[in-house]
Design a protein around this motif. Structure first.
Motif, PDB file in Angstrom:
ATOM      1  N   LYS A 186       0.605  -1.070   0.052  1.00 19.10           N
ATOM      2  CA  LYS A 186       0.003   0.086   0.152  1.00 19.10           C
ATOM      3  C   LYS A 186       0.875   1.255  -0.133  1.00 19.10           C
ATOM      4  N   VAL A 187       0.717   1.938  -1.073  1.00 19.88           N
ATOM      5  CA  VAL A 187       1.486   3.044  -1.205  1.00 19.88           C
ATOM      6  C   VAL A 187       0.980   4.491  -1.009  1.00 19.88           C
ATOM      7  N   PHE A 188       1.565   5.100   0.257  1.00 17.34           N
ATOM      8  CA  PHE A 188       0.698   6.246   0.668  1.00 17.34           C
ATOM      9  C   PHE A 188       1.548   7.617  -0.401  1.00 17.34           C
ATOM     10  N   CYS A 189       0.539   8.368  -0.999  1.00 19.45           N
ATOM     11  CA  CYS A 189       0.984   9.238  -1.833  1.00 19.45           C
ATOM     12  C   CYS A 189       0.517  10.723  -1.420  1.00 19.45           C
ATOM     13  N   GLU A 240       9.695   0.680 -10.062  1.00 19.89           N
ATOM     14  CA  GLU A 240       8.518   0.509 -11.008  1.00 19.89           C
ATOM     15  C   GLU A 240       7.242   0.591 -10.298  1.00 19.89           C
ATOM     16  N   LEU A 241       7.058  -0.049  -8.970  1.00 23.30           N
ATOM     17  CA  LEU A 241       6.065  -0.072  -8.462  1.00 23.30           C
ATOM     18  C   LEU A 241       5.596   1.763  -8.102  1.00 23.30           C
ATOM     19  N   GLU A 279       3.240  12.212  -4.997  1.00 22.72           N
ATOM     20  CA  GLU A 279       4.285  11.861  -4.696  1.00 22.72           C
ATOM     21  C   GLU A 279       4.147  10.444  -3.325  1.00 22.72           C
ATOM     22  N   PRO A 280       4.650   9.472  -4.068  1.00 19.00           N
ATOM     23  CA  PRO A 280       4.760   8.425  -3.025  1.00 19.00           C
ATOM     24  C   PRO A 280       5.930   8.915  -1.751  1.00 19.00           C
ATOM     25  N   ALA A 281       5.330   8.390  -0.637  1.00 17.22           N
ATOM     26  CA  ALA A 281       5.956   8.649   0.482  1.00 17.22           C
ATOM     27  C   ALA A 281       6.325   7.425   1.418  1.00 17.22           C
ATOM     28  N   ILE A 304      -2.424   3.968  -3.030  1.00 17.15           N
ATOM     29  CA  ILE A 304      -2.488   2.967  -4.238  1.00 17.15           C
ATOM     30  C   ILE A 304      -1.945   1.687  -3.697  1.00 17.15           C
ATOM     31  N   ASP A 305      -3.002   0.604  -3.714  1.00 17.54           N
ATOM     32  CA  ASP A 305      -2.547  -0.859  -3.155  1.00 17.54           C
ATOM     33  C   ASP A 305      -2.186  -1.716  -4.598  1.00 17.54           C
TER      34      ASP A 305
END
Length: 294
Positions: free
Chosen positions: A176-179, A231-232, A183-185, A248-249
């Motif tokens: 799970k990408v916290f953006c 890439e992710l 911007e991903p963080a 974004i998961d």
């Protein structure tokens, strides 16, 4: 807490939300978070999620909360190659073509994050039970008191997707990408999701953020940095670009990335962090601004 009990307990808050969404969120926030909600000058991540509910009405959010319609958004953002295979979609559970489905598949009702049925043995699947459950889920409504206005706006349907699994048969890890502002963080890795749910948080350089968690405890397992991490993060950046904040998961199988879902208010902004300081640190990365949408 079962659904009936939850509806009874939250009924007064649903009424309050109709009168004053802001007051309703302030009361719920104080109960769940233990500190007052400051909407004029929000500081923490969870405070800013409440602000987004009230002030950010990006029309894309209603589409991206639907598991079927989000597929077109993913394609429009140039990321169609990470979509899982769609086998069937429709509005009537009675029309699910069980006789032509593969041995393993996943059935989802598109307007809820928990409305999933994993079928591992299609020949012996209880079709009537599946149909009954889908009919029940299709009627489900989101509680208005949580303020997540973007859920349930689109007509829900059923989709059947390809079953994703690892070679060793273990539960898939959920990345799970916290953006924040496109911007991903941070990357939260959820593991053992169906048995002993754990979550571990890393920064984008894959440095573990120790002893930090929300709903689920840390595993402290040695979680290897994915070979496809760059890439992710690129996919996460593309998919979060139109939003103030988005989680974004993804899933990763044999170094191949699969899209999971998009969430705009993690835990409805009510998941309590292991410390106020961590809640604030995440909040520092999110810049709020009112946006006019045409």
């Amino acid at each position: 807490m079962n659904t009936i009990t939850k509806n009874i307990v939250l009924f007064p808050f649903n009424l309050l939300y109709k009168i004053s969404p802001e007051m309703d969120l302030k009361v719920l926030f104080r109960i769940k978070q233990g500190y007052p909600l400051n909407l004029k000058h929000p500081v923490t991540f969870n405070e800013k999620l409440q602000w987004i509910k009230l002030h950010d009405h990006n029309p894309l959010m209603t589409k991206c909360c639907d598991k079927y319609l989000v597929r077109q958004f993913v394609k429009d953002q140039g990321c169609g190659e990470i979509l899982n295979k769609l086998i069937w979609s429709g509005y009537d559970p009675e029309e699910i073509p069980f006789e032509i489905l593969p041995e393993k598949y996943v059935i989802k009702v598109t307007h809820g994050s928990t409305f999933n049925i994993l079928v591992k043995d299609g020949k012996h699947a209880d079709r009537r039970k599946i149909i009954k459950k889908c009919k029940k889920w299709l009627k489900a409504k989101f509680l208005p008191c949580y303020g997540e206005w973007f859920y349930g706006k689109e007509k829900p349907r059923i989709i059947v997707e390809e079953y994703l699994e690892t070679d060793d048969g273990k539960d898939l890890k959920d990345y799970k990408v916290f953006c924040f502002n496109g911007e991903p963080a941070y990357v939260r890795v959820d593991s053992d999701r169906f048995q002993n749910h754990k979550s571990d948080i890393f920064d984008i350089e894959w440095r573990r953020i120790k002893n930090v968690h929300t709903r689920y405890p840390c595993s402290n397992d040695n979680i290897t940095k994915p070979d496809c991490i760059k890439e992710l993060l690129t996919y996460a950046k593309k998919l979060s670009e139109p939003f103030l904040h988005a989680r974004i998961d993804f899933y990763i199988i044999k170094n191949k990335i699969y899209f999971g879902e998009i969430t705009f208010t993690n835990g409805a902004g009510f998941d309590r962090f292991s410390s106020y300081e961590w809640d604030k640190e995440m909040g520092d990365k999110l810049r709020l601004r009112k946006v006019r949408y045409s």
